[in-house]
Write a protein that holds these residues in place. Structure first.
Motif, PDB file in Angstrom:
ATOM      1  N   THR A 168       5.091   3.802   5.174  1.00 48.95           N
ATOM      2  CA  THR A 168       3.681   3.533   5.488  1.00 48.95           C
ATOM      3  C   THR A 168       2.972   2.915   4.278  1.00 48.95           C
ATOM      4  OG1 THR A 168       3.051   5.777   4.867  1.00 48.95           O
ATOM      5  CG2 THR A 168       3.491   5.389   7.196  1.00 48.95           C
ATOM      6  N   ALA A 169       3.550   3.099   3.091  1.00 53.34           N
ATOM      7  CA  ALA A 169       2.904   2.651   1.847  1.00 53.34           C
ATOM      8  C   ALA A 169       2.517   1.177   1.872  1.00 53.34           C
ATOM      9  CB  ALA A 169       3.837   2.916   0.667  1.00 53.34           C
ATOM     10  N   GLN A 170       3.409   0.309   2.415  1.00 52.97           N
ATOM     11  CA  GLN A 170       3.115  -1.129   2.355  1.00 52.97           C
ATOM     12  C   GLN A 170       1.837  -1.474   3.114  1.00 52.97           C
ATOM     13  OE1 GLN A 170       4.494  -3.059   0.200  1.00 52.97           O
ATOM     14  NE2 GLN A 170       5.902  -1.414  -0.348  1.00 52.97           N
ATOM     15  N   GLY A 171       1.543  -0.702   4.156  1.00 48.59           N
ATOM     16  CA  GLY A 171       0.311  -0.934   4.911  1.00 48.59           C
ATOM     17  C   GLY A 171      -0.929  -0.656   4.071  1.00 48.59           C
ATOM     18  N   ILE A 172      -0.769   0.191   3.064  1.00 45.26           N
ATOM     19  CA  ILE A 172      -1.879   0.463   2.139  1.00 45.26           C
ATOM     20  C   ILE A 172      -1.941  -0.647   1.089  1.00 45.26           C
ATOM     21  CG2 ILE A 172      -2.777   2.054   0.392  1.00 45.26           C
ATOM     22  CD1 ILE A 172      -1.493   4.366   1.982  1.00 45.26           C
ATOM     23  N   PHE A 173      -0.778  -0.968   0.498  1.00 46.59           N
ATOM     24  CA  PHE A 173      -0.781  -1.970  -0.584  1.00 46.59           C
ATOM     25  C   PHE A 173      -1.346  -3.313  -0.115  1.00 46.59           C
ATOM     26  CE2 PHE A 173       2.969   0.617  -2.240  1.00 46.59           C
ATOM     27  CZ  PHE A 173       2.180   1.300  -3.146  1.00 46.59           C
ATOM     28  N   VAL A 174      -0.920  -3.770   1.088  1.00 43.38           N
ATOM     29  CA  VAL A 174      -1.360  -5.112   1.500  1.00 43.38           C
ATOM     30  C   VAL A 174      -2.872  -5.189   1.660  1.00 43.38           C
ATOM     31  CG1 VAL A 174       0.770  -5.891   2.592  1.00 43.38           C
ATOM     32  CG2 VAL A 174      -0.919  -4.666   3.965  1.00 43.38           C
ATOM     33  N   GLU A 175      -3.505  -4.074   1.993  1.00 44.31           N
ATOM     34  CA  GLU A 175      -4.963  -4.107   2.193  1.00 44.31           C
ATOM     35  C   GLU A 175      -5.729  -3.803   0.911  1.00 44.31           C
ATOM     36  OE1 GLU A 175      -5.357  -5.435   4.781  1.00 44.31           O
ATOM     37  OE2 GLU A 175      -3.936  -4.686   6.250  1.00 44.31           O
ATOM     38  N   PHE A 176      -5.029  -3.743  -0.220  1.00 42.62           N
ATOM     39  CA  PHE A 176      -5.682  -3.291  -1.446  1.00 42.62           C
ATOM     40  C   PHE A 176      -6.997  -4.020  -1.770  1.00 42.62           C
ATOM     41  CE2 PHE A 176      -6.674  -3.428  -5.897  1.00 42.62           C
ATOM     42  CZ  PHE A 176      -6.791  -2.081  -6.185  1.00 42.62           C
ATOM     43  N   PRO A 177      -7.053  -5.374  -1.692  1.00 40.79           N
ATOM     44  CA  PRO A 177      -8.302  -6.029  -2.105  1.00 40.79           C
ATOM     45  C   PRO A 177      -9.516  -5.489  -1.337  1.00 40.79           C
ATOM     46  CG  PRO A 177      -6.555  -7.650  -1.880  1.00 40.79           C
ATOM     47  CD  PRO A 177      -6.004  -6.350  -1.338  1.00 40.79           C
TER      48      PRO A 177
END
Ligand code: ATP
Length: 580
Positions: A168-177
């Motif tokens: 699930t982590a990548q779903g958080i990283f991609v929305e970081f901005p």
């Protein structure tokens, strides 16, 4: 029957979990949570939310499970999310090569995953490893890398490949901005996500422990590595059962018990943020029903560390003599955000404002192209670019009359007066920082499995064998069983009315009027219901009911009007049964 088999049998019979699509033969690695299991899962997730979102003050998001290929190119999963596969030439069954090496009789290899494929192939000959399915010798068979991601196409055709997220982590990283905006660009801040993740595991095993679709609860805590420190004082006295690299490598290595503060001061847990989360989490595991005598934090061995992680500890629980990783705690540095910034071209940094603006000297060049052009011809543009880089890198190079620059292996001598070199004073209000990430990553299904395995108890009541699950009241899928002693004389009506009242008060209630009362208790014991309330003839006389506690089988009488309030207090841990 092994501990695992006993649990799987009970789980299916009583509605915790079962292999899905059983009518079609079942598919390995996919499970359906039954009525008890679905509620148990929800209870564990809500306890997690309470601890890691509400109490820690983090955000929660809910992203899609399918993501485009570009995300996984950036994250490294497309190239590197592989396990080693070996196929039996006789029966065609595929196996995880590293696991077969670790499990081979006489094997001393603990972490075959970290070894190169050629070495693992050699170990198949050394240990004479056979196919676990049909017994054929596997020595000499080739081992390949197998990518664990499930691929798909987004929309018709194949021009837009996508993948089911493996974490699930990548779903958080991609929305970081955007997430940084929500956090008003103030570090540190944390973002959580609870959701499904998918891995096409080569050999799913041990029921919920290694499945192909599972639920993760992940927290990505974004910090300024230069400035932010964890609030260690909140957990400094928590005692951690630690199994460090040093202990693992010692012949008689045992766990060490250190407080969070000692673990940090003695450098056993290198990163204070990781130590903080180990401290926070220990109490949480205890709360949901992990047996803390069958629990440890194990540090990753050097070969096991992911390339981006500087320190990593796993929370492990013991089941049937095996240790199972239930959570990974990793310091991921700026690896993920830097990768997504590079691949997407978006800004994945946070602008950190200084308390007071600072004045800095900035060397710059303004090359005189009307002089460089005729002198250096086609190389003039590249020379100008290199002068700019050199001014930043080594301003002292401009101290003399000429400056030497190298472009594509050729050296050029440029007169300093043609470079337009100068040092300007500029005022800066702040700087761009790429945050570092501290990640606790929980596997919900492995926690469910652990909690059930650790709650499983057998004893004897009134000369009869009994099986019960000693689940904490907060975790148990049903909090109260309500029974009428008999289905006559108005007892059932009173009991049904009580069940309705208790449900309205927010309790999970099961109503049961079938069979002898002892049988009804046994059924609730087996699904871990902590309390049972019986409406009997005394209820009609004096308005009290019998309340029975699961583990002790002790009973007491309580007034009907008070029973809802008391049970809520028992569920929420504000009251103990003995004090009723
Ligand atoms: P393993 O080494 O056991 O395959 P991992 O180190 O690859 O696990 P992570 O990538 O750290 O696991 O994932 C975080 C958590 O997700 C794990 O601690 C585990 O609880 C859970 N998890 C990972 N893979 C699975 C799986 N196939 N089935 C169930 N849970 C899983």
């Amino acid at each position: 029957m092994s501990e695992g088999d006993r649990l799987t049998e009970l789980a299916k019979r009583r509605g915790f979990f079962l292999q899905s699509s059983g009518s079609y033969g079942g598919v390995a690695g996919f499970y359906t949570y039954g009525p008890q299991g679905a509620t148990l899962k929800e209870n564990i997730e809500s306890a997690w939310r309470d601890r890691y979102v509400t109490r820690e003050g983090h955000m929660e998001i809910d992203g899609p499970t399918v993501m485009p290929e570009a995300v996984f190119e950036a994250s490294g999963h497309l190239d590197g999310f592989d396990d080693m596969i070996i196929e039996c030439p006789e029966c065609g069954e595929s196996h995880r090569a590293d696991h077969l090496v670790e499990d081979a009789p006489g094997s001393t290899v603990e972490d075959a995953e970290a070894l190169p494929i050629s070495e693992v192939e050699a170990l198949f000959s050394e240990y004479d490893i056979d196919c676990p399915t049909c017994g054929t010798a596997l020595a000499g068979e080739p081992i390949d890398d197998f990518n664990l991601m499930f691929g798909t196409n987004i929309g018709p055709g194949s021009s837009s490949p996508g993948y089911l997220r493996p974490e699930t982590a990548q779903g958080i990283f991609v929305e970081f901005p955007q997430l940084a905006e929500y956090a008003r660009n103030q570090l540190p801040f944390g973002v959580t996500q609870i959701g499904r993740a998918y891995r096409n595991e080569i050999s799913p095993r041990k029921a919920l422990v290694r499945v192909r679709e599972f639920t993760q609860a992940e927290l990505e805590h974004f910090i300024d590595p230069e400035e932010d420190e964890p609030p260690l004082h909140r957990v400094e006295d928590v005692v951690l059962p630690l199994y460090s690299v040093e202990q693992q490598q010692a012949d008689d290595g045992e766990m060490q018990e250190l407080t969070v503060r000692e673990a940090v001061d003695e450098g056993v847990v290198a990163d204070p943020w990781i130590a903080y989360y180990l401290g926070v989490s220990k109490g949480w595991y205890d709360r949901i029903g992990v047996d803390m005598d069958r629990f440890r934090y194990r540090q990753h061995l050097p070969g096991e560390l992911a390339h981006y992680a500087s320190d990593c500890w796993d929370a492990e629980t013991e089941i049937g003599g095996d240790w199972i990783e239930v959570t990974g705690f990793a310091y991921r540095g700026d690896y993920d955000l830097a990768k997504h910034e590079k691949h997407s071209g978006e800004d994945y940094s946070v602008f950190k404002q200084y308390n007071d603006p600072i004045t800095v000297e900035r060397p710059t060049v303004d090359p005189d192209m009307s002089a460089l052009g005729p002198e250096f011809g086609g190389a003039a543009g590249a020379i100008a670019d290199e002068l700019e880089a050199l001014a930043e890198r080594d301003p002292d190079a401009f101290d003399g009359e000429t400056v030497d620059v190298t472009v594509d292996g050729e050296s050029y001598e440029v007169a300093v007066e043609q470079t337009g070199f100068s040092v300007e004073e500029v005022t800066e209000a702040g700087e761009h920082v790429t945050p570092h990430t501290v990640e606790p990553s929980f596997g919900v299904d492995r926690l469910i499995y652990t909690v059930l395995a650790h709650a499983y108890e057998e004893d004897e009541v009134d000369g009869e064998e009994r099986t019960y699950l000693s689940l904490p009241p907060e975790t148990a899928p049903t909090t109260v069983g309500v029974f009428p002693l008999m289905d006559k004389d108005g007892l059932a009506d009173r009991a049904q009315e009580l069940a309705r009242d208790l449900r309205a008060a927010g309790l999970e209630v099961t109503y049961d009027d079938s069979g002898a009362i002892g049988r009804r208790y046994r059924r609730q014991d087996e699904v871990g219901t902590p309390f049972c309330v019986t409406v009997d003839y005394d209820t009609l006389e004096d308005g009290t009911v019998t309340v029975r506690e699961r583990d002790s089988t002790e009973q007491t009488r309580i007034a009907l009007e008070a029973v809802g309030e008391q049970l809520l207090a028992l569920r929420d841990g504000e009251q103990r049964f003995e004090s009723l």
